[in-house]
Design a protein around this motif. Structure first.
Motif, PDB file in Angstrom:
ATOM      1  N   PRO A   1       9.778  10.374  -6.722  1.00 52.52           N
ATOM      2  CA  PRO A   1      10.709  10.038  -5.640  1.00 52.52           C
ATOM      3  C   PRO A   1      10.809  11.142  -4.585  1.00 52.52           C
ATOM      4  N   GLY A   2      10.680  12.380  -5.001  1.00 47.57           N
ATOM      5  CA  GLY A   2      10.711  13.470  -4.034  1.00 47.57           C
ATOM      6  C   GLY A   2       9.557  13.400  -3.060  1.00 47.57           C
ATOM      7  N   PHE A   3       8.357  13.173  -3.575  1.00 48.05           N
ATOM      8  CA  PHE A   3       7.202  13.043  -2.693  1.00 48.05           C
ATOM      9  C   PHE A   3       7.334  11.826  -1.783  1.00 48.05           C
ATOM     10  N   VAL A   4       7.823  10.718  -2.312  1.00 47.10           N
ATOM     11  CA  VAL A   4       7.976   9.510  -1.499  1.00 47.10           C
ATOM     12  C   VAL A   4       8.990   9.742  -0.388  1.00 47.10           C
ATOM     13  N   LEU A   5      10.132  10.336  -0.718  1.00 45.22           N
ATOM     14  CA  LEU A   5      11.163  10.564   0.297  1.00 45.22           C
ATOM     15  C   LEU A   5      10.706  11.549   1.360  1.00 45.22           C
ATOM     16  N   ILE A   6       9.977  12.572   0.971  1.00 46.47           N
ATOM     17  CA  ILE A   6       9.458  13.515   1.961  1.00 46.47           C
ATOM     18  C   ILE A   6       8.478  12.815   2.892  1.00 46.47           C
ATOM     19  N   ASN A   7       7.594  12.010   2.347  1.00 44.95           N
ATOM     20  CA  ASN A   7       6.628  11.290   3.188  1.00 44.95           C
ATOM     21  C   ASN A   7       7.311  10.267   4.089  1.00 44.95           C
ATOM     22  N   LEU A   8       8.339   9.598   3.603  1.00 47.93           N
ATOM     23  CA  LEU A   8       9.084   8.676   4.454  1.00 47.93           C
ATOM     24  C   LEU A   8       9.823   9.405   5.563  1.00 47.93           C
ATOM     25  N   TYR A   9      10.376  10.556   5.250  1.00 43.18           N
ATOM     26  CA  TYR A   9      11.100  11.338   6.247  1.00 43.18           C
ATOM     27  C   TYR A   9      10.176  11.827   7.360  1.00 43.18           C
ATOM     28  N   GLU A  10       8.969  12.195   6.995  1.00 45.72           N
ATOM     29  CA  GLU A  10       8.029  12.718   7.975  1.00 45.72           C
ATOM     30  C   GLU A  10       7.279  11.625   8.727  1.00 45.72           C
ATOM     31  N   SER A  11       7.405  10.371   8.315  1.00 48.06           N
ATOM     32  CA  SER A  11       6.705   9.265   8.976  1.00 48.06           C
ATOM     33  C   SER A  11       7.481   8.816  10.195  1.00 48.06           C
ATOM     34  N   SER A  12       6.759   8.226  11.137  1.00 49.17           N
ATOM     35  CA  SER A  12       7.419   7.658  12.316  1.00 49.17           C
ATOM     36  C   SER A  12       7.277   6.138  12.250  1.00 49.17           C
ATOM     37  N   PHE A  13       8.384   5.454  12.429  1.00 49.06           N
ATOM     38  CA  PHE A  13       8.411   3.998  12.390  1.00 49.06           C
ATOM     39  C   PHE A  13       8.888   3.477  13.731  1.00 49.06           C
ATOM     40  N   SER A  14       8.367   2.334  14.120  1.00 48.04           N
ATOM     41  CA  SER A  14       8.875   1.674  15.321  1.00 48.04           C
ATOM     42  C   SER A  14       9.760   0.510  14.891  1.00 48.04           C
ATOM     43  N   ILE A  15      10.647   0.092  15.772  1.00 45.10           N
ATOM     44  CA  ILE A  15      11.556  -1.001  15.450  1.00 45.10           C
ATOM     45  C   ILE A  15      10.793  -2.323  15.321  1.00 45.10           C
ATOM     46  N   ASP A  16       9.622  -2.413  15.953  1.00 45.91           N
ATOM     47  CA  ASP A  16       8.801  -3.635  15.842  1.00 45.91           C
ATOM     48  C   ASP A  16       8.322  -3.853  14.417  1.00 45.91           C
ATOM     49  N   LEU A  17       8.217  -2.809  13.653  1.00 44.81           N
ATOM     50  CA  LEU A  17       7.761  -2.924  12.277  1.00 44.81           C
ATOM     51  C   LEU A  17       8.732  -3.750  11.445  1.00 44.81           C
ATOM     52  N   LEU A  18      10.020  -3.643  11.732  1.00 45.75           N
ATOM     53  CA  LEU A  18      11.016  -4.380  10.964  1.00 45.75           C
ATOM     54  C   LEU A  18      11.066  -5.851  11.339  1.00 45.75           C
ATOM     55  N   GLY A  19      10.987  -6.145  12.625  1.00 46.64           N
ATOM     56  CA  GLY A  19      11.125  -7.533  13.057  1.00 46.64           C
ATOM     57  C   GLY A  19       9.819  -8.289  13.071  1.00 46.64           C
ATOM     58  N   GLY A  20       8.735  -7.629  13.311  1.00 47.59           N
ATOM     59  CA  GLY A  20       7.472  -8.313  13.488  1.00 47.59           C
ATOM     60  C   GLY A  20       6.732  -8.593  12.203  1.00 47.59           C
ATOM     61  N   SER A  21       7.038  -7.902  11.152  1.00 47.65           N
ATOM     62  CA  SER A  21       6.260  -8.051   9.929  1.00 47.65           C
ATOM     63  C   SER A  21       7.131  -8.594   8.812  1.00 47.65           C
ATOM     64  N   ARG A  22       6.783  -9.767   8.349  1.00 46.92           N
ATOM     65  CA  ARG A  22       7.532 -10.338   7.225  1.00 46.92           C
ATOM     66  C   ARG A  22       7.136  -9.678   5.909  1.00 46.92           C
ATOM     67  N   SER A  23       5.968  -9.072   5.906  1.00 42.24           N
ATOM     68  CA  SER A  23       5.517  -8.432   4.674  1.00 42.24           C
ATOM     69  C   SER A  23       6.377  -7.226   4.329  1.00 42.24           C
ATOM     70  N   LEU A  24       7.031  -6.613   5.316  1.00 35.91           N
ATOM     71  CA  LEU A  24       7.925  -5.490   5.035  1.00 35.91           C
ATOM     72  C   LEU A  24       9.248  -5.989   4.459  1.00 35.91           C
ATOM     73  N   LEU A  25       9.713  -7.143   4.920  1.00 40.27           N
ATOM     74  CA  LEU A  25      10.997  -7.653   4.448  1.00 40.27           C
ATOM     75  C   LEU A  25      10.896  -8.335   3.088  1.00 40.27           C
ATOM     76  N   PHE A  26       9.704  -8.769   2.681  1.00 36.25           N
ATOM     77  CA  PHE A  26       9.531  -9.440   1.405  1.00 36.25           C
ATOM     78  C   PHE A  26       9.942  -8.569   0.219  1.00 36.25           C
ATOM     79  N   PRO A  27       9.486  -7.302   0.104  1.00 33.19           N
ATOM     80  CA  PRO A  27       9.932  -6.488  -1.034  1.00 33.19           C
ATOM     81  C   PRO A  27      11.443  -6.241  -1.043  1.00 33.19           C
ATOM     82  N   ILE A  28      12.042  -6.125   0.133  1.00 34.67           N
ATOM     83  CA  ILE A  28      13.491  -5.926   0.204  1.00 34.67           C
ATOM     84  C   ILE A  28      14.206  -7.171  -0.314  1.00 34.67           C
TER      85      ILE A  28
END
Length: 99
Positions: free
Chosen positions: A45-72
């Protein structure tokens, strides 16, 4: 260039975890169950959280991709089903939803 990014951000952290686990086993003679618990609950979890923190996401990723919302969505359904099961077990229900 993409292969270098994948290698440095995915493969290298996995081998670091393997190396830390092997080093701890040689130094302290830990049980494999203990090493697995350390890896799963602390290091990964430490490695995952560090990599998520250092990543850049755009807001289009949340609305445009249903594959991201499926696991949630699946996680929410799983949480609801386990919550219902725990309530039924507390109330002494004889009906069993899941085994």
């Amino acid at each position: 260039m993409e292969i270098i990014f994948i290698f440095l951000n995915i493969i290298v952290p996995v081998f670091i975890l393997i190396g830390v686990g092997a080093g701890m086993h040689k130094a302290f003679k830990l049980d494999l169950f203990t090493l697995a618990k350390l890896n799963i609950y602390f290091l990964s979890p430490g490695f995952v959280l560090i990599n998520l923190y250092e990543s850049s996401f755009s807001i289009d990723l949340l609305g445009g991709s249903r594959s991201l919302l499926f696991p949630i969505h699946m996680r929410a359904l799983y949480h609801r089903s386990t919550h219902i099961k725990s309530i039924e077990l507390q109330q002494g229900s004889t009906r069993c939803i899941y085994k």
